[in-house]
Enzyme design. Structure first.
Site, short mmCIF file in Angstrom:
data_model
loop_
_atom_site.label_atom_id
_atom_site.label_comp_id
_atom_site.label_asym_id
_atom_site.label_seq_id
_atom_site.Cartn_x
_atom_site.Cartn_y
_atom_site.Cartn_z
N LYS A 125 -56.46 -2.01 -0.57
CA LYS A 125 -56.57 -3.20 0.26
C LYS A 125 -55.25 -3.97 0.22
O LYS A 125 -54.69 -4.18 -0.86
CB LYS A 125 -57.70 -4.10 -0.27
N ASP B 293 -55.40 -0.82 4.01
CA ASP B 293 -56.45 -1.48 4.80
C ASP B 293 -56.24 -2.99 4.76
O ASP B 293 -56.29 -3.60 3.69
CB ASP B 293 -57.81 -1.13 4.17
N GLU C 249 -55.41 0.51 8.25
CA GLU C 249 -56.76 0.27 8.78
C GLU C 249 -56.93 -1.20 9.15
O GLU C 249 -56.46 -2.09 8.43
CB GLU C 249 -57.75 0.66 7.68
N GLU D 166 -65.05 -0.18 11.77
CA GLU D 166 -66.20 -0.71 11.05
C GLU D 166 -66.73 -1.98 11.70
O GLU D 166 -67.88 -2.35 11.49
CB GLU D 166 -65.86 -0.95 9.57
N ASP E 223 -69.43 3.48 12.15
CA ASP E 223 -70.24 2.80 11.14
C ASP E 223 -71.70 2.99 11.51
O ASP E 223 -72.10 2.76 12.66
CB ASP E 223 -69.87 1.32 11.12
N HIS F 247 -66.52 4.85 8.22
CA HIS F 247 -66.57 3.73 7.29
C HIS F 247 -67.82 3.87 6.44
O HIS F 247 -68.89 4.18 6.94
CB HIS F 247 -66.64 2.41 8.08
#
Lengths: 438, 438
Positions: free
Chosen positions: A220, A248, A274, A303, A326, A353
């Site tokens: 992240k 992400d 992402e 997502e 998703d 996701h």
């Protein structure tokens, strides 16, 4: 069993206090309490169907309210009435002349549609005595097509083209199914590098994951560039040059900012960035994709992509190099089928996701079907995995050597343990006594 | 008055049984019961703020539930705390780390945001003793800018560019204000040609409207092409060649179908085709715009365009020739300001969506501000008008010679009559006794 009548639909607000330990924390969602709106459909044959949609805590009661509103379209129907014209039933839920105004096919009402239809698909698979992926793999291509609402996507994919893709996918299907049963579907892990974790925890988790056979890691990013450089350097160092790194940002940036920031992380060779910006910004993702292509970095998103019309445009605009479906954001299996088929036509790999509560359990069925019957390829493909909250499910995912092993129990792996549902019910469950949500 | 504290927020589900007479019927919404989630904010100074968002009946209870969830961010705040950093407060409502998952900035939660912030803007205007349009016109451009969340739109419009537009708009402002006070803002009527009306009713309503000075007429189309040809021929015949005709399909078609269908109606010279396809389909609208441009027919959309990021892309892609903002779909005045400024930069006229319940009352304020302080032009511009349900408002719109006359009462014209709110409350109000909603 298909003649059974759906006699009751109940829905629960189930929340896990994950924010206490920063599990799931990212640049935009700093304190999630992973939650679900959990649906149980009862039938006059005693069979039940279970469905859910994932949320982050606050606001789950709104989704519950929407599920209750949709339940009037479900209760009293026979299962065969639904599945014999599933496209029509999908429209009943998504296109009611009054209710569509508060969507259409987006936000709360679409999450509720997912929860309800996930329960219907679970029920169908149970009625057929098969895990959902196998129900899909064995289904006649024409029947599969009849579950999809092609409204608004025929300029990108016609029914005829979709059928062609599925008919081509029949070839070699049995071998691919055997292969999956033997080695499973490749996964990557997001469990090592949530944004709230200190460096020592990152190191330890990455080292453990390597030992367990993981080769693909997601980090992240997006709060502070220097912090991201440090974390990415650390992780790239631990996992080595040949393993795969993804980053992400969870929608943190504007378009120009995304390009600058990711360029600053290019030295760590991420496969993708992402959610660099707003999940609604198709043209923004296209601009970012174009700018990052020379660096060998792709763009991934999905997502929070709320329907097939949005995915259609992301594909038409070459705005994504990785499609992240998703299972609980799109309108259940029906809409995911549409997206899998469009991604196949546009030759963009699908990397679902997962994580949250139950997302791994559900989406593994879809990606197994994708490989066996649609894309027929594993190139640049993998499914997200987060090692989290699986203990609350009756048929939790099975990971072997960093691969999802195909589920064997009938249904969509959506059933939760009764004890968990009762213990984490919000606000009256035992787990919430003495707490209040932030 | 700005020091007042917001002490209570209450919300009501108010529904009018309009479906009984097919008022508001179109190709996708065949039996709407025009409704609102109606918000009242109370303060410790005795002043109240009123806000609403429009719905079509079923599902209003979900929006009510979402408003209740958002109320925790509002109650206890001081008005000056909010308006002195309105951008930050906007983010509090739209970007809560847990709640944004069920949006973000779309569907139910965005409608609820609109209802709550419409009440805050009403309160602010009342505290300043001005109608909202006048509050905006008199506001320092920098202060106006500080109300806008520029996240995700800086690639199309920077704060600096927005300020420039507003500073340019200061020139001639007083004359334009006087002009508006004298002659009002031009309107068009949708009241004559709902899809459920028989020909005789169409004829009579068009003839009456012509007598009342209307020169611009919108017709609902999209169920049956031959029927549309007959209805458009009839109306073009009644209104004559020099008056303006628009057509509205309410999202009925796929992209290719839209182009073919509208080409079949080109002989009646519609100024625009409204909502030809999915409100999410930016690239689809761009394709339709391109195909219809040689016929002199523009594309209009926006009543279900859920946020500034979507409008940004519609403008970037030249997908719309008419921008139809909605006072209750976008995140209140804050987000509408962003869209007005982007439309100005891209030189696309804004022609607001109105009708429903209260939409005319609210949006007149925004379009007056647009003319006086932003676009400074009336070319190809007009505001929708539907003669419907105004009797339930304390300060209903005033139409003179087919123009909206600027409201004079302080506030955002959002206050409903207490008697109406009580009578049409769903399901317990008197009007609903003996009825149940379809």
């Amino acid at each position: 069993m298909l003649k059974t009548k759906l006699t009751r639909l109940s829905v629960s607000d189930v929340r896990f206090p994950t924010s206490l330990e920063q599990h799931g924390s990212d640049a935009m969602h700093t304190d999630p309490d992973y939650s679900v709106a959990y649906v149980v459909i009862e039938t006059d044959a005693g069979l039940k169907g279970y469905g859910l949609t994932f949320t982050l805590g606050k606001g789950t009661e709104i989704v519950v309210c929407a599920v209750e509103a949709l339940s009037t379209f479900v209760v009293g129907k026979c299962l065969d009435e639904i599945v014999n014209d599933f496209r029509a039933f999908y429209r009943v839920l998504t296109s009611d002349g009054q209710m569509r105004w508060i969507g259409p096919e987006k936000g709360v009402i679409q999450l509720a549609t997912a929860a309800v239809l996930n329960a219907v698909w679970d029920l169908w698979a149970r009625a057929e005595g098969k895990p959902l992926w196998k129900l899909l793999v064995d289904m006649d291509p024409k029947k599969l097509i009849s579950c999809i609402d092609f409204r608004y996507i025929t300029d990108a994919l016609t029914e005829h083209e979709a059928l062609d893709i599925l008919l081509k996918g029949q070839e070699g299907k049995r071998q691919r199914e055997e292969q999956m049963l033997k080695v499973g579907y490749p996964a990557y892990t997001t469990s090592c590098a949530w944004i709230g974790y200190p460096d020592q925890q990152l190191k330890q988790l990455c080292a453990e994951a390597l030992r367990d056979g993981w080769t693909r890691f997601k980090v992240k990013v997006g709060v502070d560039l220097q912090d991201d450089v440090r974390r990415c350097r650390l992780i790239r160092h631990i996992i080595g040059p040949s393993n795969t790194l993804m980053i992400d940002a969870n929608q943190r940036w504007d378009v120009g900012e995304a390009i600058t920031w990711v360029t600053g992380l290019a030295e760590f060779r991420p496969l993708w960035i992402e959610e660099p910006t707003s999940p609604d910004d198709i043209l923004g993702h296209a601009a970012i994709s174009k700018a990052l292509a020379p660096l060998g970095i792709g763009v991934a998103s999905g997502e929070q992509c709320h329907n097939r019309v949005m995915f259609k445009q992301f594909l038409q605009a070459s705005a994504l190099q990785f499609v992240q479906i998703d299972s609980c954001r799109l309108g259940s299996v029906n809409e995911n089928l549409a997206v899998l088929l469009m991604a196949c036509k546009f030759q963009v790999p699908v990397c679902p996701h997962a994580g949250g509560v139950g997302l791994c359990e559900l989406v593994q069925h879809l990606i197994l079907f994708d490989y066996i019957s649609v894309s027929t390829s594993l190139h640049n493909r993998m499914c997200e995995y987060v090692d989290h909250l699986h203990e609350h499910f009756k048929s939790p995912v099975v990971i072997q050597d960093a691969c999802y092993m195909p589920p064997k129990d009938p249904g969509y792996s959506t059933e939760m343990l009764e004890e968990s549902v009762s213990r984490y019910q919000y606000p009256q469950g035992e787990a919430w006594q003495g707490h209040t949500q932030s």
